[in-house]
Write a protein that holds these residues in place. Structure first.
Motif, PDB file in Angstrom:
ATOM      1  N   THR A 178      24.206  -4.311   5.654  1.00 34.72           N
ATOM      2  CA  THR A 178      25.247  -4.983   4.799  1.00 34.72           C
ATOM      3  C   THR A 178      24.720  -6.129   3.911  1.00 34.72           C
ATOM      4  N   THR A 179      25.184  -5.638   2.946  1.00 35.57           N
ATOM      5  CA  THR A 179      25.188  -6.380   1.031  1.00 35.57           C
ATOM      6  C   THR A 179      25.963  -6.711   0.137  1.00 35.57           C
ATOM      7  N   SER A 180      26.033  -7.084  -0.692  1.00 32.79           N
ATOM      8  CA  SER A 180      26.884  -8.154  -1.446  1.00 32.79           C
ATOM      9  C   SER A 180      27.442  -6.991  -2.346  1.00 32.79           C
ATOM     10  N   THR A 181      26.720  -5.538  -2.099  1.00 35.30           N
ATOM     11  CA  THR A 181      27.304  -4.483  -2.670  1.00 35.30           C
ATOM     12  C   THR A 181      27.914  -3.759  -1.691  1.00 35.30           C
ATOM     13  N   ARG A 182      27.366  -3.455  -0.294  1.00 35.76           N
ATOM     14  CA  ARG A 182      27.989  -2.810   0.713  1.00 35.76           C
ATOM     15  C   ARG A 182      28.337  -3.520   1.852  1.00 35.76           C
ATOM     16  N   GLN A 183      29.250  -4.173   1.815  1.00 37.00           N
ATOM     17  CA  GLN A 183      30.672  -4.988   3.049  1.00 37.00           C
ATOM     18  C   GLN A 183      30.517  -3.578   4.158  1.00 37.00           C
ATOM     19  N   ALA A 184      30.821  -2.507   3.910  1.00 32.56           N
ATOM     20  CA  ALA A 184      31.089  -1.611   4.544  1.00 32.56           C
ATOM     21  C   ALA A 184      30.518  -0.214   4.879  1.00 32.56           C
ATOM     22  N   PRO A 185      28.820  -0.645   5.501  1.00 37.97           N
ATOM     23  CA  PRO A 185      28.024   0.648   5.446  1.00 37.97           C
ATOM     24  C   PRO A 185      28.264   1.576   6.961  1.00 37.97           C
ATOM     25  N   THR A 186      28.312   2.268   6.607  1.00 36.79           N
ATOM     26  CA  THR A 186      29.375   3.688   7.515  1.00 36.79           C
ATOM     27  C   THR A 186      27.735   4.363   7.645  1.00 36.79           C
ATOM     28  N   ARG A 213      37.234  -4.287  16.193  1.00 36.31           N
ATOM     29  CA  ARG A 213      38.271  -4.178  16.457  1.00 36.31           C
ATOM     30  C   ARG A 213      38.876  -5.245  17.503  1.00 36.31           C
ATOM     31  N   GLU A 214      38.823  -6.480  17.236  1.00 37.31           N
ATOM     32  CA  GLU A 214      39.629  -7.189  17.214  1.00 37.31           C
ATOM     33  C   GLU A 214      41.115  -7.542  17.142  1.00 37.31           C
ATOM     34  N   LYS A 215      41.909  -8.222  17.846  1.00 33.31           N
ATOM     35  CA  LYS A 215      43.751  -8.315  17.260  1.00 33.31           C
ATOM     36  C   LYS A 215      43.502  -9.646  16.626  1.00 33.31           C
ATOM     37  N   TYR A 216      43.370 -10.196  16.137  1.00 33.78           N
ATOM     38  CA  TYR A 216      43.719 -11.377  15.252  1.00 33.78           C
ATOM     39  C   TYR A 216      42.732 -11.543  14.019  1.00 33.78           C
ATOM     40  N   VAL A 217      41.923 -10.648  13.914  1.00 33.29           N
ATOM     41  CA  VAL A 217      39.901  -9.769  12.868  1.00 33.29           C
ATOM     42  C   VAL A 217      40.773  -8.259  12.214  1.00 33.29           C
ATOM     43  N   PRO A 218      41.563  -8.726  11.382  1.00 31.65           N
ATOM     44  CA  PRO A 218      42.178  -7.650  10.866  1.00 31.65           C
ATOM     45  C   PRO A 218      41.412  -6.560  10.280  1.00 31.65           C
ATOM     46  N   ALA A 219      40.506  -6.884   9.605  1.00 29.17           N
ATOM     47  CA  ALA A 219      39.439  -6.365   8.485  1.00 29.17           C
ATOM     48  C   ALA A 219      38.269  -7.033   8.973  1.00 29.17           C
ATOM     49  N   GLY A 220      37.710  -6.547  10.436  1.00 33.03           N
ATOM     50  CA  GLY A 220      36.613  -6.688  11.248  1.00 33.03           C
ATOM     51  C   GLY A 220      35.374  -5.634  10.272  1.00 33.03           C
ATOM     52  N   GLY A 221      34.901  -6.324  10.203  1.00 35.54           N
ATOM     53  CA  GLY A 221      33.427  -5.732   9.478  1.00 35.54           C
ATOM     54  C   GLY A 221      31.991  -4.914  10.424  1.00 35.54           C
ATOM     55  N   PRO A 222      31.375  -4.599  10.064  1.00 26.94           N
ATOM     56  CA  PRO A 222      30.622  -3.900  11.073  1.00 26.94           C
ATOM     57  C   PRO A 222      29.500  -4.209  11.865  1.00 26.94           C
ATOM     58  N   ALA A 223      29.844  -3.809  13.271  1.00 25.55           N
ATOM     59  CA  ALA A 223      29.380  -4.272  14.316  1.00 25.55           C
ATOM     60  C   ALA A 223      28.453  -3.401  15.051  1.00 25.55           C
ATOM     61  N   GLY A 224      27.589  -2.503  14.880  1.00 22.23           N
ATOM     62  CA  GLY A 224      26.675  -2.063  15.553  1.00 22.23           C
ATOM     63  C   GLY A 224      25.556  -2.586  15.731  1.00 22.23           C
ATOM     64  N   GLY A 225      24.857  -2.383  16.941  1.00 21.09           N
ATOM     65  CA  GLY A 225      23.888  -2.888  17.223  1.00 21.09           C
ATOM     66  C   GLY A 225      22.278  -1.897  17.437  1.00 21.09           C
ATOM     67  N   ASP A 226      21.649  -3.115  17.027  1.00 18.36           N
ATOM     68  CA  ASP A 226      19.835  -2.397  17.166  1.00 18.36           C
ATOM     69  C   ASP A 226      20.415  -1.440  18.657  1.00 18.36           C
ATOM     70  N   GLY A 227      18.944  -0.475  18.623  1.00 24.29           N
ATOM     71  CA  GLY A 227      18.517   0.841  19.762  1.00 24.29           C
ATOM     72  C   GLY A 227      17.339  -0.830  20.091  1.00 24.29           C
ATOM     73  N   GLY A 228      17.056  -0.003  21.133  1.00 26.92           N
ATOM     74  CA  GLY A 228      16.194  -0.606  22.232  1.00 26.92           C
ATOM     75  C   GLY A 228      14.926   0.097  22.133  1.00 26.92           C
ATOM     76  N   ARG A 229      13.871  -0.709  22.657  1.00 28.60           N
ATOM     77  CA  ARG A 229      12.361  -0.547  22.037  1.00 28.60           C
ATOM     78  C   ARG A 229      11.852   0.614  23.120  1.00 28.60           C
ATOM     79  N   GLY A 230      11.838   1.669  23.194  1.00 27.75           N
ATOM     80  CA  GLY A 230      11.114   2.692  23.764  1.00 27.75           C
ATOM     81  C   GLY A 230       9.878   2.418  25.014  1.00 27.75           C
ATOM     82  N   GLY A 231       9.205   2.870  25.838  1.00 30.30           N
ATOM     83  CA  GLY A 231       8.469   3.049  26.705  1.00 30.30           C
ATOM     84  C   GLY A 231       7.398   2.781  26.010  1.00 30.30           C
ATOM     85  N   SER A 232       5.967   1.744  26.283  1.00 32.69           N
ATOM     86  CA  SER A 232       4.843   2.202  26.114  1.00 32.69           C
ATOM     87  C   SER A 232       4.170   2.507  27.806  1.00 32.69           C
ATOM     88  N   VAL A 233       3.160   3.186  26.935  1.00 30.22           N
ATOM     89  CA  VAL A 233       2.039   3.711  28.190  1.00 30.22           C
ATOM     90  C   VAL A 233       1.101   2.923  28.078  1.00 30.22           C
TER      91      VAL A 233
END
Length: 423
Positions: free
Chosen positions: A130-138, A24-44
């Motif tokens: 994202t793939t060539s046929t799935r540009q905006a995964p929700t 969601r940037e001012k000069y990027v009208p067609a911004g793509g997916p930008a969701g990051g990965d989750g972190g690793r859970g702690g081990s015992v």
């Protein structure tokens, strides 16, 4: 051999969920997916600590759970990994699976580490799909669950400290007041016929195993009485507390008794005479012991021994003795490699990631992979639903259902959901 056992539950943290987010940037009208990965859970993690002598601390807390990983964030920012938790156990701790009693690991080397419960991996954010046929995964992916285990910690250690001395000098009484052991105690010679063991607890992380070695007699090194059996226990300890009857009960001379016992130890095994040895003049609640104590102390200290005096019966002046023994134990390297037990490999999990079967006329699909895929699916979202269907087909679920004879329109049960089958 002393066996200290504790059952505990360890649970690693769940991985953080992947994020669904967009640029969601001012000069990027067609911004793509930008969701990051989750972190690793702690081990015992288990760590063998040569400074610990017992499993006493695990008796007060039975469940250990690591933190979950942080969820993914916007701008493709990954969630933070959770910290691992490290459980310190004494060197020589055998770790078993509580259900099968199979040995998982033998922690017999100082500083050795073992991941007993692996933290779950983080889920992927929508930017990963994202793939060539799935540009905006929700949709995104949920984090993996952390490993959960019920384990048995079994400490197979010989006693750290041995109480030696002639019969009826108060060894059993001393053991009973410094530990939770309840040996048979009576005012006659040869009360103790087998070694008694107890855990001496000085504070968190400060404890050791103490054995009341049955009273030795002259000729023990040659097998007189149960001499060899008793001396074998002494041979396996790290520090000796030589208990003397300061009162001279039974018309005995404490110094003469001290020399006789040490002569038997040396005759049996030269190395026994080299073990650290602390002297405890007992029965200081009796007038005769009070009168004799200075002379006994002067003689033994002149030989280089550390001498303490007190009363096991009244518990007077016991603590200084115990702290000195614990201090010496920190400088002694025990031998943990001479254990005789049958070792079992941990059984591998044979549960299939995906199970497709027909039971009582119902078509059922389940398994860890399917459960996680289902949890990551948003059925109101067409892209997410399509991704779910693609995974079923790619992993052979559709083919397997067809082989089982499913017909169009029949129901397929996946977890708590019921789906209608169509090719």
């Amino acid at each position: 051999m002393f066996v200290d056992i504790c059952n505990i539950t360890v649970e690693a943290g769940k991985g953080g969920d992947g994020a669904v987010a967009w640029r969601r940037e001012k000069y990027v009208p067609a911004g793509g997916p930008a969701g990051g990965d989750g972190g690793r859970g702690g081990s015992v993690i288990l760590e063998a600590d040569s400074g610990l002598r017992t499993l006493m601390d695990f008796r007060y807390k039975r469940v250990y759970k690591a933190e979950n990983g942080e969820n993914g964030r916007n701008k493709k920012q990954f969630g933070a990994d959770a910290d691992d938790i490290v459980l310190k156990v004494p060197v020589g701790t055998l770790v078993r699976d509580a259900a099968s009693e199979k040995v998982i690991v033998d922690m017999k080397h100082p500083g050795e580490r073992f991941v007993i419960a692996q933290g779950g991996g983080g889920g992927k954010g929508n930017a990963r799909f994202t793939t060539s046929t799935r540009q905006a995964p929700t949709f995104s992916q949920l984090g993996y669950k952390g490993q959960r285990r019920e384990i048995t910690l079994e400490l197979k250690l010989l006693a750290d400290v041995g109480l030696v001395g002639f019969p009826n000098v108060g060894k059993s009484t001393l053991l009973s007041v410094i530990s939770s052991a309840q040996p048979k105690i009576a005012n006659y010679q040869f009360t103790t016929l087998t070694p008694n063991l107890g855990v001496v607890y000085l504070g968190p992380g400060e404890s050791f195993i103490c054995a009341d070695i049955p009273g030795l007699i002259e000729g023990a090194s040659e097998g007189v009485g149960l001499g060899h059996d008793f001396l074998r226990h002494v041979e396996r300890t790290s520090v000796l507390i030589h208990v003397l009857d300061g009162s001279g009960d039974f018309y005995r001379d404490p110094i003469e008794d001290f020399d006789k016992i040490n002569r038997e130890l040396k005759d049996y095994n030269e190395a026994l005479s080299e073990k650290p040895q602390v002297v405890f003049i007992n029965k200081m609640d009796l007038p005769d012991a009070v009168d004799r104590e200075p002379e006994i102390r002067k003689e033994l200290e002149s030989r280089g021994y550390t001498v303490f005096s007190g009363s096991a019966a009244t518990t007077k002046d016991i603590k200084p003795l115990l702290y000195k023994v614990y201090e010496i134990l920190q400088t002694v390297e025990p031998d943990y490699d001479s254990f005789d037990y049958e070792y079992y490999e941990e059984e591998k999990d044979t549960t299939p990631a995906i199970s497709v079967r027909k039971e009582n006329g119902r078509y059922i699909v389940d398994g860890p992979y399917i459960e996680r895929l289902l949890g990551s699916t948003f059925f109101d979202d067409r892209d997410s639903l399509r991704y779910f269907q693609e995974n079923l087909r790619k992993n052979g679920v559709i083919d397997k259902l067809t082989e089982l004879g499913i017909q169009e329109g029949e129901s397929v049960f996946i977890d708590d959901y019921e789906f209608e089958f169509f090719e």
